[in-house]
Design an enzyme around this catalytic site. Structure first.
Site, PDB file in Angstrom:
ATOM      1  N   GLU A  60       0.830  -1.208   0.000  1.00  0.00           N
ATOM      2  CA  GLU A  60       0.000   0.000   0.000  1.00  0.00           C
ATOM      3  C   GLU A  60       0.868   1.263   0.000  1.00  0.00           C
ATOM      4  O   GLU A  60       1.786   1.392   0.807  1.00  0.00           O
ATOM      5  CB  GLU A  60      -0.905  -0.012   1.239  1.00  0.00           C
ATOM      6  CG  GLU A  60      -1.800   1.214   1.353  1.00  0.00           C
ATOM      7  CD  GLU A  60      -2.579   1.258   2.659  1.00  0.00           C
ATOM      8  OE1 GLU A  60      -3.529   2.053   2.751  1.00  0.00           O
ATOM      9  OE2 GLU A  60      -2.233   0.491   3.592  1.00  0.00           O
ATOM     10  N   LYS A 123      -9.591   2.172  -3.428  1.00  0.00           N
ATOM     11  CA  LYS A 123     -10.109   1.723  -2.128  1.00  0.00           C
ATOM     12  C   LYS A 123     -11.522   2.232  -1.872  1.00  0.00           C
ATOM     13  O   LYS A 123     -11.812   3.420  -2.054  1.00  0.00           O
ATOM     14  CB  LYS A 123      -9.164   2.180  -1.014  1.00  0.00           C
ATOM     15  CG  LYS A 123      -9.463   1.545   0.345  1.00  0.00           C
ATOM     16  CD  LYS A 123      -8.442   1.976   1.395  1.00  0.00           C
ATOM     17  CE  LYS A 123      -8.720   1.293   2.721  1.00  0.00           C
ATOM     18  NZ  LYS A 123      -7.836   1.779   3.795  1.00  0.00           N
ATOM     19  N   CYS A 175      -5.517  -2.502   2.653  1.00  0.00           N
ATOM     20  CA  CYS A 175      -5.488  -2.349   4.106  1.00  0.00           C
ATOM     21  C   CYS A 175      -6.685  -3.059   4.747  1.00  0.00           C
ATOM     22  O   CYS A 175      -6.935  -4.216   4.481  1.00  0.00           O
ATOM     23  CB  CYS A 175      -5.420  -0.859   4.468  1.00  0.00           C
ATOM     24  SG  CYS A 175      -5.031  -0.531   6.199  1.00  0.00           S
TER      25      CYS A 175
END
Length: 280
Positions: A60, A123, A175
């Site tokens: 990430e 995301k 994440c």
């Protein structure tokens, strides 16, 4: 009764060979622009291998800048990857036109293919105050806490495409998105392998990275897919469809992890819930 319950809901349909770089970049240096060339070079150095590799994966926001700037710095390495028929997948911020912002620009926390193909995932589950500030117009600037680096991300769109690398149809997550069973299920059912990238350096030496890994193991088990987990400073790991860890790198170490990851077909009772939901 139990002897009639299938032990393996999914079966192997192929294999992909991956190489995960864990650079352990200190959080206090990560967003300093002066450090960017050194950070990118560390990832490039870690990613050099003589092994037969389909894809190199960085975690990430491993690239702490936008695509147009990154490709200039990484141009020699990207050309090398194209010649080797390898794909580079990395976490990085991305920018888009957003008229609702003062500067007409919005930002995503993304996973992007930079060589050996094309495609991005943005995301969809953002961390409050870490990636966006609720009631931003009221809170932004009142105290330093509300001005964390890269805390102006926007939500990615629903129903995004998988990342396709040769025969691997990858369900991508960033994440703590891996903590959402329904989000993972809806993408995993269309995939033959899952990928999650994370930067758990925020958590220091707390138990949070271990908890994050355990959550990921559960998603692998629920969906009957191998799960590739790429992180900045741990815990980088490969998980089997039964949720067990196949291989991993020690936390806080700098290194790389090579794995031959089976591609899976079929569905589990959990993923069948996603299929039923789509048909309603």
């Amino acid at each position: 009764m139990l002897d009639k319950v299938p032990q393996n809901w999914t079966t192997q349909s192929g294999v992909t060979k991956v190489y995960l770089a864990q650079a352990s970049i200190p959080q206090q240096l990560k967003w300093q622009r002066s450090q960017m060339p050194e950070i990118l070079q560390r990832y490039v150095d870690l990613s050099q291998t003589d092994k037969d590799v389909d894809m190199v994966i960085w975690p990430e926001t491993a690239i702490p800048t936008f695509y147009r700037d990154a490709v200039k710095i990484l141009a020699p390495y990207l050309e090398q990857l194209e010649e080797q028929d390898r794909t580079l997948i990395s976490g990085m911020p991305s920018v888009f036109n957003n008229p609702s912002r003062k500067n007409n620009l919005g930002y995503y926390n993304s996973i992007t293919i930079l060589a050996g193909g094309e495609g991005s995932y943005h995301k969809q589950r953002l961390v409050p105050f870490g990636e966006y500030v609720p009631l931003e117009n009221l809170l932004r600037g009142t105290i330093d806490f509300f001005n964390l680096p890269m805390s102006q991300f926007s939500l990615g769109p629903d129903e995004q495409s998988l990342l396709q690398v040769k025969d691997a149809a990858m369900a991508p997550f960033i994440c703590y998105e891996i903590a959402y069973p329904e989000l993972v299920r809806d993408y995993a059912v269309r995939s033959n392998v899952m990928l999650t990238v994370s930067n758990d350096a925020w958590f220091g030496d707390s138990i949070a990275p271990q908890q994050h890994l355990q959550i990921a193991r559960m998603r692998a088990l629920e969906n009957g897919r191998w799960l590739i987990r790429s992180t900045n400073n741990g815990l980088t790991a490969i998980m089997r469809p039964d949720g067990k860890i196949d291989s991993e790198l020690p936390q806080f170490d700098t290194g790389a992890l090579y794995a031959e990851v089976p591609l899976m077909q079929g569905s589990t009772p959990t993923s069948n819930m996603a299929i039923s939901h789509c048909r309603l």
